[in-house]
Design a protein around this motif. Structure first.
Motif: not given
Ligand code: FES
Ligand SMILES: [Fe+2]
Lengths: 166, 443
Positions: A155-158
């Motif tokens: 999740d919380r793609i960088v």
């Protein structure tokens, strides 16, 4: 689980490894050729903290593409005009625990666990992981990918998430 | 606040505003003390978007989010109303919802087991009657409520300042533009399942700018335009379904398209452009029905024009490639978390729903063909702001064509912008945002 001929299991392991190799060595045309003309490439999104989306016609996916969509991705990579991939990161796919999970007629299903480490000097290293579910179809000259589902656990793609780094 | 008491704080120096000139000092993206001030004076006192009503339909359904850096959750009450609370136990502060969303008519803290009703009242203090002996009256403790929660056409906002002006006043003329998205179905709108959260190593205001910036589209999204025109060409001439087509190629000729930009009161910003192929828009199938309800002029705005509606300070409603809600949560001066949702008209056809989702995936996530390049642009702008030999961002484009008040298109919608510009490739809409930003920091 289904009882599977060792030769079939080896064939499936080989095409899974080959896909990883072609992506990591940027042989885009050969990579596209692994996919059947009517193939679907699907990356579900998180539906909740407990699971992923299941219905691409009614839920948002991270990607849901036919072969024209895959070709457009390759077109974009090769045109080198995307700021997000300047430079294109180096990738290393680690695909393991490959298991044939079903066989029916000319089609085979298989599942595998994956990790991809990407590195670009601009952004440093990123590591993502998840599971692949494949449907292969037998063609005269070997297996083709009829469907690939990529579950991305992160999740919380960088940075960019694209066909080459998942 | 560490060392800048309100009386000493002077934000005027960050903006260089003279006739024909509007410049923003790049330290606004870098200064940690300024960021603290923003958290207090902007995120602590403005209406902040929390969720869409359709995400919390049942009693006890909740969504966790943040107001600035403060964790909060929004929860549906037994009587159908909506409340929001700080996401922290009244006992010793443990976060109450580990999940982003869920349903809980009774919220039990995992730490020592205190329980709360959906309305925030503490209904159980474990062992309160036992040998421990408690000096706390259960009736006297409850969750800290977000003092103001209000909804405009399904969009739920909260404010940590009890004295804030009503939401309707704050939104002002932006309401007419929100309506263009909210009124797309007489049955209402719904958020589609499928989460998308991503990180940006840049200051949150760069996303506020980028959301309204019509000028970057032809450059940053050239790659989106060429890749999708290539894909459209693979569809062939026999492509039966116009909704499968995209308007991506028009990105490459944006300067020739009729478009515009507005600065609204209270820091909201609009930019719009005329669509070349309205039949590619999933909403097109509802045209006749919508015209009967809303009239031809409003439907012209709904279907024939793509729009970005940026609500101060961190909300975007984007109805260009598809229908998207985006918020950006400041984490630190140089780190921002971004979340997006696809908003769709309830009751649209299966084909329109599918097309809307595919178009959304084309554009609105770091797995798409556009957003990764936006993130690269914003991170690039943040990184470049460190170059201290040249410290001003010159928002010069469109100064000569900007007019005071409404243009014809705005008048037709019944709104009175502070300024209008006959072209979305302009930078004048940012004035309104930065003036509001400065006003709130100084207040
Ligand atoms: S912190 Fe929640 S019960 Fe103690
Ligand atoms: Fe953009």
């Amino acid at each position: 689980m289904v009882p599977v001929d060792r030769a079939v299991a080896a064939e499936v392991e080989a095409i899974v490894a080959r896909e990883a190799f072609l992506l990591d060595t940027r042989r885009w045309a050969d990579w596209l050729a692994l996919y059947a003309d009517d193939a679907i490439f699907w990356v579900p999104a998180w539906a909740s903290d407990d699971g992923f989306t299941t219905d691409p016609d009614n839920n948002v996916s991270l990607m849901y593409m036919d072969k024209a969509g895959l070709e457009a991705r390759v077109f974009r990579i090769e045109s080198a005009d995307s700021w997000a991939t300047e430079p294109l990161p180096f990738t290393a796919h680690l695909v393991t625990s490959v298991l044939v999970t079903a066989t029916r007629g000319a089609e085979l299903e298989a599942s595998a666990a994956w990790l991809v480490r990407s590195f670009a000097r601009t952004r440093g290293a990123t590591l993502r992981g998840g599971r692949y579910d494949y449907v292969f179809r037998r063609a005269p000259d070997g297996l083709r990918i009829a469907r690939k589902t990529v579950y991305v656990h992160d999740d919380r793609i960088v940075g960019a998430l694209d066909v080459y780094n998942i | 606040m560490p060392d800048t008491a309100p009386s000493e704080f002077d934000p005027t120096g960050y903006i260089d505003e003279r006739p024909g000139v509007f410049r923003v000092h790049r330290s606004v993206f870098l200064d940690p003390a300024l960021f603290e001030r923003e958290m207090e004076r902007i995120f602590g006192r403005s209406w902040i978007y929390l969720c869409h009503e359709s995400q919390i339909r049942a009693h006890g359904a909740y969504v966790a989010t943040t107001i600035g850096r403060q964790p909060v959750f929004v929860i549906r009450q037994a009587d159908g109303s909506i409340k929001a609370f700080l996401n922290a136990c009244a006992h010793r502060g443990a976060a109450l919802t580990a999940r982003r969303s869920g349903t809980a008519r009774t919220i039990t803290c995992r730490y020592h087991g205190w329980s709360y009703a959906a309305d925030g009242r503490c209904v159980m203090i474990r062992a309160e009657e036992g040998f421990h002996g408690s000096a706390i009256e259960r009736a006297s403790v409850s969750l800290a409520a977000v003092p103001r929660v209000a909804t405009y056409k399904g969009f739920v906002f909260g404010c940590l300042d009890a004295a804030v002006d009503p939401l309707d006043e704050f939104l002002g003329d932006a309401r007419a533009f929100i309506d263009l998205m909210a009124d797309q179905s007489e049955q209402g709108m719904e958020i589609l399942k499928g989460e998308s959260v991503y990180m940006m190593r840049a200051n949150w205001k760069l996303q506020t700018e980028n959301s309204t910036d019509g000028y970057h589209v032809a450059t940053v999204h050239r790659s989106f335009g060429t890749a999708l025109s290539f894909r459209d060409s693979l569809l062939g001439t026999g492509a039966d379904d116009p909704m499968k087509k995209t308007e991506a190629a028009r990105i490459l000729t944006l300067d020739k398209i009729v478009s515009g930009a507005y600065t609204l009161r209270n820091g909201h910003m609009i930019n719009w452009s005329t669509r070349g192929m309205p039949e590619a828009v999933p909403l097109h199938e509802r045209r006749a029905r919508l015209e009967a309800v809303h009239g031809a002029e409003k439907v012209r705005w709904m279907i024939d024009r793509g729009r970005t509606v940026t609500i101060f300070p961190n909300l975007l409603l984007n109805d260009m490639a598809s229908t998207c809600i985006r918020i950006w949560r400041p984490i630190a001066v140089d780190l921002t978390e971004i979340e997006t949702w696809c908003l769709a008209p309830i009751g649209e056809s299966a084909a329109a729903r599918r097309a809307r989702i595919r178009k959304y995936e084309d554009f609105f996530f770091p797995a798409s063909l556009a957003v990764p390049d936006d993130v690269a642009a914003m991170e690039g702008a943040h990184a470049g702001s460190q170059a201290s030999a040249h410290v001003w961002n010159d928002l010069a484009l469109g100064r000569a064509t900007m007019i005071a008040g409404a243009d014809e298109a705005a008048r037709a919608l019944g709104v009175e912008p502070l300024t209008s510009n006959p072209g979305r490739e302009s930078e004048t809409a940012f004035d309104g945002f930065y003036r509001e930003w400065r006003r709130r920091l100084a207040s």
